[in-house]
Design a protein around this motif. Structure first.
Motif, PDB file in Angstrom:
ATOM      1  N   UNK A  73       7.100  -4.054   2.640  1.00  0.00           N
ATOM      2  CA  UNK A  73       5.658  -3.865   2.459  1.00  0.00           C
ATOM      3  C   UNK A  73       5.272  -4.148   1.003  1.00  0.00           C
ATOM      4  N   UNK A  74       4.179  -4.870   0.826  1.00  0.00           N
ATOM      5  CA  UNK A  74       3.626  -5.147  -0.501  1.00  0.00           C
ATOM      6  C   UNK A  74       2.226  -4.551  -0.502  1.00  0.00           C
ATOM      7  N   UNK A  75       2.036  -3.458  -1.233  1.00  0.00           N
ATOM      8  CA  UNK A  75       0.795  -2.706  -1.119  1.00  0.00           C
ATOM      9  C   UNK A  75       0.236  -2.389  -2.498  1.00  0.00           C
ATOM     10  N   UNK A  76      -1.038  -2.063  -2.481  1.00  0.00           N
ATOM     11  CA  UNK A  76      -1.701  -1.617  -3.701  1.00  0.00           C
ATOM     12  C   UNK A  76      -1.347  -0.150  -3.935  1.00  0.00           C
ATOM     13  N   UNK A  77      -1.052   0.170  -5.181  1.00  0.00           N
ATOM     14  CA  UNK A  77      -0.603   1.522  -5.519  1.00  0.00           C
ATOM     15  C   UNK A  77      -1.811   2.435  -5.706  1.00  0.00           C
ATOM     16  N   UNK A  78      -2.361   2.875  -4.571  1.00  0.00           N
ATOM     17  CA  UNK A  78      -3.481   3.811  -4.622  1.00  0.00           C
ATOM     18  C   UNK A  78      -3.449   4.691  -3.379  1.00  0.00           C
ATOM     19  N   UNK A  79      -4.467   5.524  -3.236  1.00  0.00           N
ATOM     20  CA  UNK A  79      -4.487   6.483  -2.124  1.00  0.00           C
ATOM     21  C   UNK A  79      -4.640   5.824  -0.760  1.00  0.00           C
ATOM     22  N   UNK A  80      -5.071   4.556  -0.720  1.00  0.00           N
ATOM     23  CA  UNK A  80      -5.351   3.924   0.572  1.00  0.00           C
ATOM     24  C   UNK A  80      -4.098   3.747   1.421  1.00  0.00           C
ATOM     25  N   UNK A  81      -2.921   3.753   0.777  1.00  0.00           N
ATOM     26  CA  UNK A  81      -1.687   3.514   1.522  1.00  0.00           C
ATOM     27  C   UNK A  81      -0.824   4.764   1.673  1.00  0.00           C
ATOM     28  N   UNK A  82      -1.388   5.925   1.339  1.00  0.00           N
ATOM     29  CA  UNK A  82      -0.622   7.166   1.418  1.00  0.00           C
ATOM     30  C   UNK A  82      -0.167   7.454   2.838  1.00  0.00           C
ATOM     31  N   UNK A  83      -1.031   7.179   3.801  1.00  0.00           N
ATOM     32  CA  UNK A  83      -0.681   7.417   5.205  1.00  0.00           C
ATOM     33  C   UNK A  83      -0.192   6.148   5.898  1.00  0.00           C
ATOM     34  N   UNK A  84      -0.655   4.990   5.432  1.00  0.00           N
ATOM     35  CA  UNK A  84      -0.319   3.747   6.116  1.00  0.00           C
ATOM     36  C   UNK A  84       1.175   3.434   6.016  1.00  0.00           C
ATOM     37  N   UNK A  85       1.768   3.616   4.835  1.00  0.00           N
ATOM     38  CA  UNK A  85       3.175   3.278   4.656  1.00  0.00           C
ATOM     39  C   UNK A  85       4.079   4.104   5.573  1.00  0.00           C
ATOM     40  N   UNK A  86       3.938   5.440   5.643  1.00  0.00           N
ATOM     41  CA  UNK A  86       4.773   6.194   6.597  1.00  0.00           C
ATOM     42  C   UNK A  86       4.550   5.764   8.042  1.00  0.00           C
ATOM     43  N   UNK A  87       3.286   5.463   8.393  1.00  0.00           N
ATOM     44  CA  UNK A  87       3.011   5.006   9.762  1.00  0.00           C
ATOM     45  C   UNK A  87       3.718   3.680  10.037  1.00  0.00           C
ATOM     46  N   UNK A  88       3.660   2.764   9.062  1.00  0.00           N
ATOM     47  CA  UNK A  88       4.290   1.453   9.233  1.00  0.00           C
ATOM     48  C   UNK A  88       5.804   1.584   9.319  1.00  0.00           C
ATOM     49  N   UNK A  89       6.394   2.378   8.433  1.00  0.00           N
ATOM     50  CA  UNK A  89       7.849   2.558   8.440  1.00  0.00           C
ATOM     51  C   UNK A  89       8.308   3.162   9.767  1.00  0.00           C
ATOM     52  N   UNK A  90       7.556   4.155  10.254  1.00  0.00           N
ATOM     53  CA  UNK A  90       7.907   4.771  11.530  1.00  0.00           C
ATOM     54  C   UNK A  90       7.805   3.796  12.688  1.00  0.00           C
ATOM     55  N   UNK A  91       6.742   2.983  12.706  1.00  0.00           N
ATOM     56  CA  UNK A  91       6.578   2.002  13.787  1.00  0.00           C
ATOM     57  C   UNK A  91       7.671   0.939  13.737  1.00  0.00           C
ATOM     58  N   UNK A  92       8.046   0.513  12.535  1.00  0.00           N
ATOM     59  CA  UNK A  92       9.103  -0.490  12.397  1.00  0.00           C
ATOM     60  C   UNK A  92      10.455   0.077  12.818  1.00  0.00           C
ATOM     61  N   UNK A  93      10.704   1.318  12.462  1.00  0.00           N
ATOM     62  CA  UNK A  93      11.966   1.941  12.855  1.00  0.00           C
ATOM     63  C   UNK A  93      12.062   2.029  14.374  1.00  0.00           C
ATOM     64  N   UNK A  94      10.928   2.242  15.010  1.00  0.00           N
ATOM     65  CA  UNK A  94      10.913   2.357  16.477  1.00  0.00           C
ATOM     66  C   UNK A  94      11.318   1.045  17.143  1.00  0.00           C
ATOM     67  N   UNK A  95      11.068  -0.102  16.504  1.00  0.00           N
ATOM     68  CA  UNK A  95      11.426  -1.404  17.089  1.00  0.00           C
ATOM     69  C   UNK A  95      12.709  -1.959  16.479  1.00  0.00           C
ATOM     70  N   UNK A  96      13.428  -1.134  15.714  1.00  0.00           N
ATOM     71  CA  UNK A  96      14.724  -1.557  15.183  1.00  0.00           C
ATOM     72  C   UNK A  96      14.660  -2.372  13.916  1.00  0.00           C
TER      73      UNK A  96
END
Length: 722
Positions: free
Chosen positions: A120-143
């Protein structure tokens, strides 16, 4: 929002409504301080019953707390989810896409192409505080794993962005998920293109929030983002939407003549539905005049403390959460303080255009059709190719450092000469490298001290890969469980197993009487007796009528024995006149033929084939006699032999086939215990005096050890190598 309220109250169905929603506008820009100040002003001086519009997560984070204190709903149609949960901020409502479902859509797209690692390449601000954990969890679910996260501050300059891009170039992964503001994204992709990262082999996926950069920025974004794939909430292109867009453009041109904008962007459509929902909720709340009276009076020392609450805001909040209607973006329905997740469309930037190549739905996942499971349309990836990238690239300017064991004795397997590895193991490795559809630069380094000695055991060499001193090891490296803790091994490419090598001796000594050995004594005597008996039978039948069997007694006795033994070589010359004699002779000649052929075959075998027997048949015999055992130096054999209850003082290491032969032939050791490939190589040179005996102790054979962080640069190819 103005157009939404105009359309709402112009609708004949709403003509009888008693309530009216009025907009009080405050232009705060992206500043969180200005947004907070405007929020306090609206609540204290205007006494609004709802605040709509915090556009960033930083703004929403503060205003959500303000809404909690005053029981006033804070509604955002564009801000990302704040770090707090909905239970912590019950008065903050998002009327836009659900970040969690967006993460699932991105993960489904990545799974479609079987990419196993993403950055993930993201902007270092509050907008990605929840998005990154959601993305990591979804990616882990698909291996798929996320091994690295690249964060760039919104105020980063060109040098800082270039440094971040350099760190991306140094990784194996070439699949990136980007989520950042328009201004930062435009700068980032421009520098990425200059650094060669918008070329073939790379994958760039943009999350929504950035996907509509093309509507806002236009051509500059299209120029630097060719081949980018993005996800965007799907909105059905209805007649109502087309009519609204036409009226919106007319209004925009009238208010800002000479400017051009491709909008309204999706956030604008969410804003339209939000205003419509507020007007509908205000009527359903059945507000009374008394509801607008302040419920409490606070004489605090600050404006923030003097803000009052009212029942109207609470009623409006509850009614808004229950409001459902067919909106501009689809069915408007709030669930868990967020707009219910919708379908997503997958877009691909090609030239100066964006084309829809597929969709994501909660039921079908990634598909080329909204209602059926179909293949995606052809995607043009960075570099202008339609070939799906592998998902990883060899890092720029990266040459793989290959460790080669020091092997003076068994050079046919691996040997290091003049900076190059030779031998069977190296040839197999290079055949695989050449079969890959891409170039892998390699550089061999010997694991030796430069003075004709090894720097350590094979375990030490494997551990050097774990320490990143080598990227891989090529040689006669046996796949073992303890070594697999530090490196990843390829599949074995040799026969597996460990056996014993022992001398053999010939059990049969040849003498002048060896020609008698094919037949036993009883058989010799029986054959002789039958020779005499056959001669007598022939004489008895023939001497009465055949003059050749007549004469003096001595002559007749000589004829009997001569006839019998001459049949041994089928050289009898006497004429036979009686049919009974002919029958007897034919039967006897058949017996002689069988006897002669059996004797000849047995004698040939005795004279030409050695009757070799191993001197030792099992290790228990060696242990019982206290004999010495040899093994290959620097190998894992000492550990195995100790587990087999062999005393360490009885173990002797050797380095070459010649040393094996010398030790076995002189009796220095009773057996050599080694892997089957080494023993076969030894027997190819010393095949007459030694043999492999005993049980086979199973091991996985030779394999190439690869660094766990770079396991995917060597792929499996179909076919075989001889």
């Amino acid at each position: 929002m103005e157009m939404a309220l105009e359309d709402f109250y112009a609708d004949a169905r709403h003509a009888s409504y008693r309530t009216r929603v009025r907009l009080h506008l405050r232009d705060t820009g992206p500043s969180a301080v200005d947004a907070a100040s405007a929020g306090v002003d609206l609540l204290k001086n205007v006494r609004v019953q709802a605040i709509v519009g915090p556009q960033t997560s930083t703004q929403a984070k503060f205003l959500a707390e303000l809404g909690n204190k005053t029981s006033v709903p804070i509604i955002s149609f564009s801000a990302d989810s704040p770090s707090q949960s909905s239970s912590q901020t019950p008065y903050f409502i998002r009327t836009a896409w659900n970040d969690s479902s967006q993460a699932e859509a991105i993960a489904s797209l990545i799974q479609k192409f079987n990419w196993r690692e993403v950055v993930p390449v993201v902007e270092d601000d509050d907008s990605n505080t929840r998005f990154i954990p959601d993305l990591v969890g979804a990616l882990r679910h698909v291996g798929t794993r996320v091994s690295y996260r690249c964060k760039i501050h919104s105020s980063a300059g060109d040098d800082e962005i270039r440094g971040a891009i350099s760190s991306l170039k140094g990784n194996w992964t070439s699949v990136f998920v980007v989520r950042m503001s328009y201004q930062l994204a435009l700068k980032f992709f421009r520098i990425a293109k200059d650094e060669g990262m918008m070329g073939q082999g790379f994958v760039w996926i943009t999350a929504y929030g950035l996907t509509d950069i093309f509507d806002v920025v236009g051509s500059p974004a299209l120029d630097v983002m060719n081949g980018v794939v993005g996800v965007e909430p799907y909105v059905e292109d209805t007649d109502r939407l087309q009519d609204f867009k036409q009226r919106w453009h007319e209004k925009y041109k009238k208010e800002k003549p000479g400017t051009k904008l491709n909008g309204p962007i999706l956030s604008g459509l969410y804003a339209y539905d939000t205003a419509w929902a507020l007007a509908l909720a205000a009527e359903k709340a059945r507000l009374l005049d008394s509801d607008f009276m302040p419920s409490e009076t606070n004489n605090g020392s600050t404006d923030f403390e003097r803000i009052s609450t009212s029942k109207a805001s609470e009623k409006l909040h509850d009614a808004f959460l229950k409001t459902t209607f067919p909106g501009m973006t689809g069915t408007f329905h709030i669930q868990d303080w967020k707009l219910l997740s919708t379908n997503y469309k997958i877009i691909n930037v090609v030239g100066q255009d964006r084309k829809v190549v597929g969709f994501w739905t909660p039921g079908l996942n990634t598909s080329g059709n909204l209602k059926t499971n179909a293949d995606l349309y052809t995607i043009i990836w960075p570099g202008g190719t339609d070939k799906v990238p592998r998902g990883w690239l060899l890092p720029a300017n990266k040459t793989l450092k290959i460790g080669v064991p020091f092997k003076p004795g068994f050079g046919k397997f691996i040997q290091f000469e003049n900076g190059k590895a030779t031998g069977f193991c190296a040839r197999v490795f290079e055949e695989v490298i050449h079969a890959l559809p891409y170039k892998v630069p390699i550089h061999y380094e010997e694991f030796g001290d430069g003075k004709g000695e090894s720097n350590g055991t094979y375990d030490s060499l494997v551990y050097k890969v774990y320490l990143n001193e080598f990227d891989a090891v090529v040689g006669d490296i046996t796949i073992l469980a303890n070594r697999s803790l530090y490196v990843d091994f390829t599949l074995p490419y040799t026969e597996s197993g460990v056996r014993m090598l022992v001398p053999v001796r010939d059990q049969r000594k040849k003498t002048a009487w060896t020609f008698l050995e094919p037949l036993s004594a009883d058989l010799w005597l029986g054959a002789g007796a039958f020779f005499v008996f056959t001669g007598l039978i022939v004489w008895f039948i023939e001497h009465r009528t055949n003059h050749e069997f007549r004469g003096p007694p001595a002559s007749q006795i000589g004829s009997v024995f001569y006839f019998s033994f001459s049949t041994l070589v089928f050289a009898h010359r006497e004429r036979i006149v009686n049919n009974l004699t002919r029958i007897a002779v034919i039967v006897w000649l058949f017996v002689v033929l069988i006897l002669q052929q059996s004797y000849t075959a047995s004698l040939s075998s005795i004279l030409t084939v050695e009757q070799l027997q191993p001197t030792v048949t099992n290790l228990d015999e060696v242990i019982r006699r206290g004999d010495y055992v040899g093994y290959l130096n620097d190998s894992f054999m000492p550990g195995l032999l100790k587990r087999l209850k062999i005393n360490e003082s009885k173990l002797i290491p050797f380095n070459s086939p010649e040393e094996y032969n010398d030790a076995l032939s002189t009796g220095r050791v009773a057996v050599i215990v080694d892997e089957i490939p080494y023993l076969k190589l030894f027997l190819s040179k010393y095949c007459h005096n030694y043999t492999m005996v005993g049980p086979t102790y199973k091991f996985d054979g030779f394999g190439y050890g690869l660094c766990k962080c770079s396991y995917n640069w060597l792929t499996v190819t179909q076919g075989f190598w001889k």
